[in-house]
Scaffold this active site. Structure first.
Site, short mmCIF file in Angstrom:
data_model
loop_
_atom_site.label_atom_id
_atom_site.label_comp_id
_atom_site.label_asym_id
_atom_site.label_seq_id
_atom_site.Cartn_x
_atom_site.Cartn_y
_atom_site.Cartn_z
N LYS A 1 0.89 -1.20 0.06
CA LYS A 1 0.08 0.11 0.05
C LYS A 1 0.82 1.30 0.00
CE LYS A 1 -4.53 -1.89 1.34
NZ LYS A 1 -4.86 -1.84 2.69
N HIS B 1 1.56 6.94 2.40
CA HIS B 1 0.81 8.27 2.41
C HIS B 1 1.12 9.45 3.56
CE1 HIS B 1 -2.30 7.01 4.81
NE2 HIS B 1 -2.64 6.09 3.83
N HIS C 1 0.52 8.02 7.38
CA HIS C 1 1.68 7.46 8.06
C HIS C 1 2.69 8.17 8.39
CE1 HIS C 1 0.23 4.12 5.40
NE2 HIS C 1 -0.06 3.47 6.48
N1 ARG Z 1 -0.59 -1.55 10.09
C1 ARG Z 1 -1.46 -0.84 10.92
C2 ARG Z 1 -2.06 0.44 10.09
O1 ARG Z 1 -1.32 0.50 9.11
C3 ARG Z 1 -0.78 -0.42 12.13
C4 ARG Z 1 -0.33 -1.23 13.05
C5 ARG Z 1 0.00 -0.55 14.46
N2 ARG Z 1 0.82 -1.71 15.16
C6 ARG Z 1 0.15 -2.68 15.81
N3 ARG Z 1 0.87 -3.26 16.73
N4 ARG Z 1 -1.36 -3.12 15.76
O2 ARG Z 1 -2.97 0.74 10.60
#
Ligand code: ARG
Length: 564
Positions: free
Chosen positions: A125, A128, A131
């Site tokens: 993905k 952007h 993040h």
């Molecule tokens: N990958 C997730 C997102 O983009 C965030 C992960 C955050 N960390 C976790 N341990 N859940 O929304």
């Protein structure tokens, strides 16, 4: 010397009460005519059965004053303390000179491990502007804790596992082109992923194919894993470019896939602890008593979920790092997710559930509406950072074309502007992304702080070896200078507050306050043209400020060029 602490100790001794209690009660008076510190006596009225002003007066008589206190005054219910400004100046300036980049550090965190889970984008993905927040807030929280002596472990919990990769594999096998993927990277992966969704609306059997590919991934199928690994490598290459530009790094890239072979044991444990129940073919932990929807652990098709991986990861991290705290930085829309699985950890009987901390931040939207990768309504990080550097380079070209090392400075300032902008507001505030605002260098911005520091550095360069802290401190007692020195003195306190609140904006606001106070000092007090005694003393202030501004910016992940 910590003036506040010493005054507190003197008061505590004379009243025979707990020093921390006194320390917590001491206030900074609203204006300078009222002194530098004030101790409110009304809180003692009840135990001592006396009117507060009387208590204050008696305390004034009795207290053994530290040498730097020039005078005390009873003002209402308060006993106010006036410090000898030159002693204060000497204490603080000397300390900054001696400790240099270590000034403001402490050892409260010594021997304690803190795990910080930040950035954690989803592979395949686009990276952007949404993040950006997790990345820069997490990076600052990491640096702030490190500064306080904690041993930090930065984890990028990559979103690299889940049914979406079954969809991507399906899409690739139907419409993919290896060359194009190699060449265009994430944007090509995104294109076929969006195509999958469009086509699946017409042909729902595609969803089944996707699910079966994910099951294959979970079972270790070679073809599935090779493709998945390739998508991941391609994504990471792009992410790392952004991290390098931002100056952000991680100690671990153990993402969601890392827990694939560790989840079964946790699912068993949940069963053993009688927490897992069946519901419509899925396995859940019921949270009704806690007024939350159930936490889904296993889907009807046998697949695991985001929460399953988070629970497994938390247990793994506790065993591996024996953390004092594990901090998760994500957008506010994940609050329920974290509340749910934190609860599951508690129900499993782990008392360290209290050491899990979710640090949410406000959502980013565009002026044209909500961010959406699927709809193409995104601003890519790389575009943003490149644009910021380009704009800065143009300004330098116009205002200071002979600046040495200008490409590097354009990067430091352009990127610094973007990071600082994000960290200046309280993290919970929603952000409407605007190119114009992001790249404006006016007002309370990163470049404003950087520019002030560069100006300080230029004064110091001109002064050469005249800059020492072997000076006459009695010339540093005017209000404007004292204000600067007070701010220098509160650096550690501010960093501690930022850590306690998981709030980098405490540091960015502090840095702006110091910048403003310094600019006032610089404006009111001639430096290079002053007589020798005054010049030397003021130069020492300039150097101390530059040193603390540089440290403060570093905590935010922003660089401080010496010329710009
Ligand atoms: N990958 C997730 C997102 O983009 C965030 C992960 C955050 N960390 C976790 N341990 N859940 O929304």
């Amino acid at each position: 010397m910590d003036f506040k602490a010493e005054i507190a100790a003197a008061i505590a001794q004379s009243l025979e009460i707990d020093v921390n209690e006194v320390l917590g009660a001491i206030e900074i008076p609203p204006n300078k005519d009222m002194g530098d510190y004030a101790y409110p006596c009304f809180r003692l009225a009840k135990t001592l059965r006396k009117a507060p002003p009387l208590i204050a007066a008696e305390l004034a008589e009795k207290v053994q004053l530290p040498s730097f206190v020039k005078e005390t005054k009873v003002i209402g219910a308060y006993l106010n303390f006036f410090t000898e400004k030159s002693v204060f100046a000497k204490e603080i300036i000397t300390k900054v000179f001696e400790e240099k980049e270590n000034y403001g550090k402490s050892t409260v965190g010594a021997g304690k491990n803190i795990v910080i889970d930040y950035s954690s984008p989803n592979i395949a993905k686009p990276f952007h502007v949404g993040h950006l927040r997790s990345t820069v807030i997490g990076n600052a929280i990491y640096k702030i804790h490190e500064f306080l002596g904690y041993n930090c472990v930065g984890v990028n919990h990559l979103g690299d596992w889940g049914t979406q990769f079954g969809k991507l594999i399906t899409a690739y096998k139907l419409w993919g082109d290896a060359e194009k993927v190699e060449k265009d990277g994430i944007s090509e992966l995104m294109r076929i992923y969006v195509l999958f969704h469009d086509e699946a609306e017409k042909d729902p059997s595609l969803e089944d194919t996707a699910r079966s590919w994910f099951v294959k991934m979970q079972d270790g199928d070679e073809e599935a894993l090779t493709l998945w690994k390739w998508f991941k490598d391609i994504s990471l290459k792009e992410f790392e470019r952004v991290y390098n530009t931002l100056g952000v790094s991680f100690d671990s890239y153990a993402g969601e896939s890392f827990y694939n072979d560790k989840m079964a044991a946790v699912v068993d444990e949940l069963k053993e602890k009688e927490l897992l129940i069946e519901s419509n073919g899925a396995m859940i932990v019921d949270l009704e008593a806690d007024k939350m929807p159930p936490c889904l652990i296993i889907r009807t098709d046998g697949g695991t979920l985001y929460a399953t991986r988070d629970i497994t990861a938390a247990i793994y991290r506790k065993n591996t790092y024996d953390f004092e705290k594990c901090i998760y930085i994500t957008a506010i829309d994940q609050i329920l997710h974290f509340s749910q699985w934190f609860k599951v950890i508690e129900k499993m009987g782990y008392d360290w559930n209290k050491q899990l901390v979710h640090v949410p931040f406000g959502l980013v939207s565009l002026e044209s509406g909500k961010l959406s990768t699927r709809k193409g309504n995104v601003v890519l990080m790389e575009d943003l950072l490149n644009e910021a550097v380009k704009k800065t380079a143009a300004i330098i070209e116009e205002k200071n074309p002979d600046l040495p090392n200008k490409e590097e400075v354009a990067k430091q300032v352009g990127i610094g502007a973007v990071i600082f902008d994000d960290l200046y507001n309280g993290r919970i505030k929603d952000i409407v992304f605007s190119w114009e605002k992001m790249l404006s260098f006016e007002g309370e911005t990163g470049p404003y702080v950087q520019y002030t520091n560069a100006r300080a550095c230029s004064v110091l360069r001109k002064a050469g070896d005249e800059v020492t802290c072997d000076i006459d401190f009695s010339v540093l007692t005017d209000d404007v200078t004292v204000e600067v020195i007070k701010l220098l003195a509160s650096f550690n306190e501010k960093v501690q507050e930022a850590a306690d609140k998981y709030e980098p904006s405490v540091v960015s606001r502090y840095v702006v306050d110091l910048t403003q106070a310094f600019n006032k000092f610089y404006h009111d007090n001639p430096i290079l043209s002053a007589d020798e005694k005054t010049r030397k003393a003021r130069l020492a202030v300039v150097k101390a400020v530059s040193s603390v501004l540089t440290s403060g910016l570093a905590l935010l992940g922003v660089q401080a060029p010496e010329q710009m």
